[in-house]
Design an enzyme around this catalytic site. Structure first.
Site, PDB file in Angstrom:
ATOM      1  N   GLU A   1      -5.893 -11.167  -1.360  1.00  0.00           N
ATOM      2  CA  GLU A   1      -6.661 -11.033  -0.105  1.00  0.00           C
ATOM      3  C   GLU A   1      -8.159 -11.056  -0.387  1.00  0.00           C
ATOM      4  O   GLU A   1      -8.928 -10.247   0.137  1.00  0.00           O
ATOM      5  CB  GLU A   1      -6.273  -9.731   0.612  1.00  0.00           C
ATOM      6  CG  GLU A   1      -4.779  -9.582   0.837  1.00  0.00           C
ATOM      7  CD  GLU A   1      -4.391  -8.337   1.628  1.00  0.00           C
ATOM      8  OE1 GLU A   1      -5.275  -7.698   2.223  1.00  0.00           O
ATOM      9  OE2 GLU A   1      -3.194  -8.008   1.653  1.00  0.00           O
TER      10      GLU A   1
ATOM     11  N   GLU B   1       0.800  -1.235   0.000  1.00  0.00           N
ATOM     12  CA  GLU B   1       0.000   0.000   0.000  1.00  0.00           C
ATOM     13  C   GLU B   1       0.829   1.281   0.000  1.00  0.00           C
ATOM     14  O   GLU B   1       0.582   2.189   0.796  1.00  0.00           O
ATOM     15  CB  GLU B   1      -0.968  -0.021   1.197  1.00  0.00           C
ATOM     16  CG  GLU B   1      -1.869  -1.239   1.194  1.00  0.00           C
ATOM     17  CD  GLU B   1      -2.748  -1.362   2.439  1.00  0.00           C
ATOM     18  OE1 GLU B   1      -2.641  -0.513   3.347  1.00  0.00           O
ATOM     19  OE2 GLU B   1      -3.547  -2.317   2.509  1.00  0.00           O
TER      20      GLU B   1
HETATM   21  C1  XIL Z   1      -5.906  -7.139   8.401  1.00  0.00           C
HETATM   22  C2  XIL Z   1      -6.094  -8.361   9.300  1.00  0.00           C
HETATM   23  O1  XIL Z   1      -6.945  -9.269   8.651  1.00  0.00           O
HETATM   24  C3  XIL Z   1      -6.657  -7.956  10.639  1.00  0.00           C
HETATM   25  O2  XIL Z   1      -6.685  -9.058  11.512  1.00  0.00           O
HETATM   26  C4  XIL Z   1      -5.818  -6.834  11.236  1.00  0.00           C
HETATM   27  O3  XIL Z   1      -6.426  -6.377  12.420  1.00  0.00           O
HETATM   28  C5  XIL Z   1      -5.673  -5.676  10.276  1.00  0.00           C
HETATM   29  O4  XIL Z   1      -5.148  -6.151   9.060  1.00  0.00           O
HETATM   30  N1  XIL Z   1      -4.887  -5.236   3.774  1.00  0.00           N
HETATM   31  C6  XIL Z   1      -3.808  -5.988   4.180  1.00  0.00           C
HETATM   32  C7  XIL Z   1      -3.950  -6.924   5.313  1.00  0.00           C
HETATM   33  O5  XIL Z   1      -2.766  -5.959   3.503  1.00  0.00           O
HETATM   34  O6  XIL Z   1      -2.750  -7.071   6.026  1.00  0.00           O
HETATM   35  C8  XIL Z   1      -5.061  -6.506   6.250  1.00  0.00           C
HETATM   36  O7  XIL Z   1      -5.229  -7.525   7.238  1.00  0.00           O
HETATM   37  C9  XIL Z   1      -6.339  -6.262   5.483  1.00  0.00           C
HETATM   38  C10 XIL Z   1      -6.159  -5.172   4.466  1.00  0.00           C
END
Ligand code: XIL
Length: 385
Positions: free
Chosen positions: A269, A164
């Site tokens: 994701e 990001e």
């Molecule tokens: C999220 C996790 O799923 C949560 O448990 C944590 O509290 C916050 O992060 N983008 C990403 C991930 O790259 O690392 C994030 O994961 C979700 C959004």
């Protein structure tokens, strides 16, 4: 055929487990698992939490092993977990994560080395709380990457090196990494990671990249890195989607645009939010928070059938796009195994009941699972692209 693929094939043929498929259903004709259904196309992965790879949540661990051939660590390799204080590394959970992936012959992803979230404040500050110098931050980044990537050298297959780094407008996001070091922190992170494990695949990972401006930003960033000889192997499209965003055409052309750069493209994701939108943005900025209101949590007990079907159609549409790009996509990873553990239950509103994945709160396959498998069964294979 790998040992793992062979196991999946035997399982599908009903040779290993009698005739019981996932969650005890009668096994239909092969394929019965996600990893098997997409074996000719791309890896299918899931993000795992600590309970799953530490032996506390054996039911979803079993489901993960059965269904997926790639894993990502939901939190345990993030800076704040693995490197909470200066000079103090806590590798316990991450060691268990990597060992779990090795034990089950999975493709092991590392997530993530350089990000502005889930990174302790001390990283960017001196003892008096003032911003550190550029050289100090570069040295800290180097130490972090060398220690973490170096520890799992030859064992973690691919790393989300930078997460990001871009804003919605496609420009560099003004994070402490960027303001203290400068835009070249991205190139540095990749070089440090490559130095620590020359064999690992190195990725840039981001959300909302389907939107034109941000997509252009990613393309420009990758081109810049490539021109400088930076070893970038792939781009991760996070894939935190809704029922109505992004558009399929937008997704399709984004995958094509990234593949055109000559790098691997991954959905890293994936989840599909079915709840009413609590914020205007469609991205996945974890810092975003919205207050709970009952109208934002309409289905605390059960997702109505009409919504189950809408989710199934949406997942089928998404996987049809993914399969059209089977030659470009190396992996599709879900952000979680079952709805019970999904981060979408707590973001951007805490304490909602969301239904974003293919397995329900009991680990049973949902209509969306069947829809995705059905799309795979109808796929004519890579030659038909
Ligand atoms: C999220 C996790 O799923 C949560 O448990 C944590 O509290 C916050 O992060 N983008 C990403 C991930 O790259 O690392 C994030 O994961 C979700 C959004």
């Amino acid at each position: 055929m790998s040992r793992r693929r062979l196991g999946a094939a035997l399982l599908a043929a009903g040779l290993l487990s009698g005739c019981a498929g996932p969650a005890g259903r009668t096994a239909p004709a092969a394929p019965v698992t996600l990893q098997q259904a997409f074996a000719g196309a791309f890896l299918v992965g899931a993000a795992l939490n600590q309970a799953q790879f530490s032996g506390a949540d054996t039911a979803s661990a079993r489901l993960a092993v059965e269904q997926f051939d790639a894993i990502s660590p939901e939190n345990v390799l993030k800076f704040e977990v693995v490197h909470p204080r200066p000079g103090q590394y806590d590798f316990g959970p991450a060691d268990r994560y990597v060992a779990f992936g090795e034990q089950h012959h999975m493709f092991i992803v590392g997530h993530t080395l350089v990000w502005h979230n889930q990174t302790p404040r001390w990283v960017f500050q001196d003892a008096d709380g003032r911003p550190v110098s550029r050289d100090t931050l570069i040295a800290r980044m180097h130490d972090h990457i060398a220690s973490v990537v170096g520890r799992y050298r030859g064992r973690v297959n691919g790393w989300d090196v930078v997460n990001e780094a871009l804003d919605d407008d496609g420009g560099m996001r003004r994070t402490p990494w960027d303001t203290i070091i400068g835009d070249d922190f991205v190139a540095m992170a990749f070089r440090f990671a490559h130095e620590a494990d020359p064999a690992a695949q190195l990725y840039y990972n981001d959300y909302s990249v389907e939107n034109a401006a941000k997509r252009q930003g990613v393309v420009a960033l990758v081109r810049r890195l490539q021109a400088e000889g930076v070893p970038i192997a792939g781009v991760g499209i996070q894939g935190h989607y809704g029922l109505d965003y992004p558009g399929l055409e937008q997704l399709d052309s984004t995958i094509a645009a990234f593949a055109g750069l000559g790098v691997k493209v991954m959905i890293t994701e994936l989840d599909v939010d079915v709840l009413p939108r609590a914020v205007r943005q469609t991205g996945a900025d974890v810092a975003l928070r919205a207050a709970a209101r009952s109208e934002l949590n309409p289905w605390p007990a059960l997702l109505p059938d009409s919504m189950q079907q809408a989710l199934a159609r949406r997942y089928a549409d998404l996987f049809r796009v993914f399969l059209r790009h089977a030659g470009d996509l190396s992996r599709v990873t879900f952000w979680g195994v079952t709805d019970a553990q999904s981060w979408k239950n707590n973001w951007p509103v805490r304490g909602r009941t969301n239904y974003p994945l293919l397995f329900d709160r009991q680990g049973k396959p949902k209509p969306a699972f069947d829809a995705v498998l059905d799309v795979a069964r109808r796929w004519a294979g890579p030659s038909n692209r």
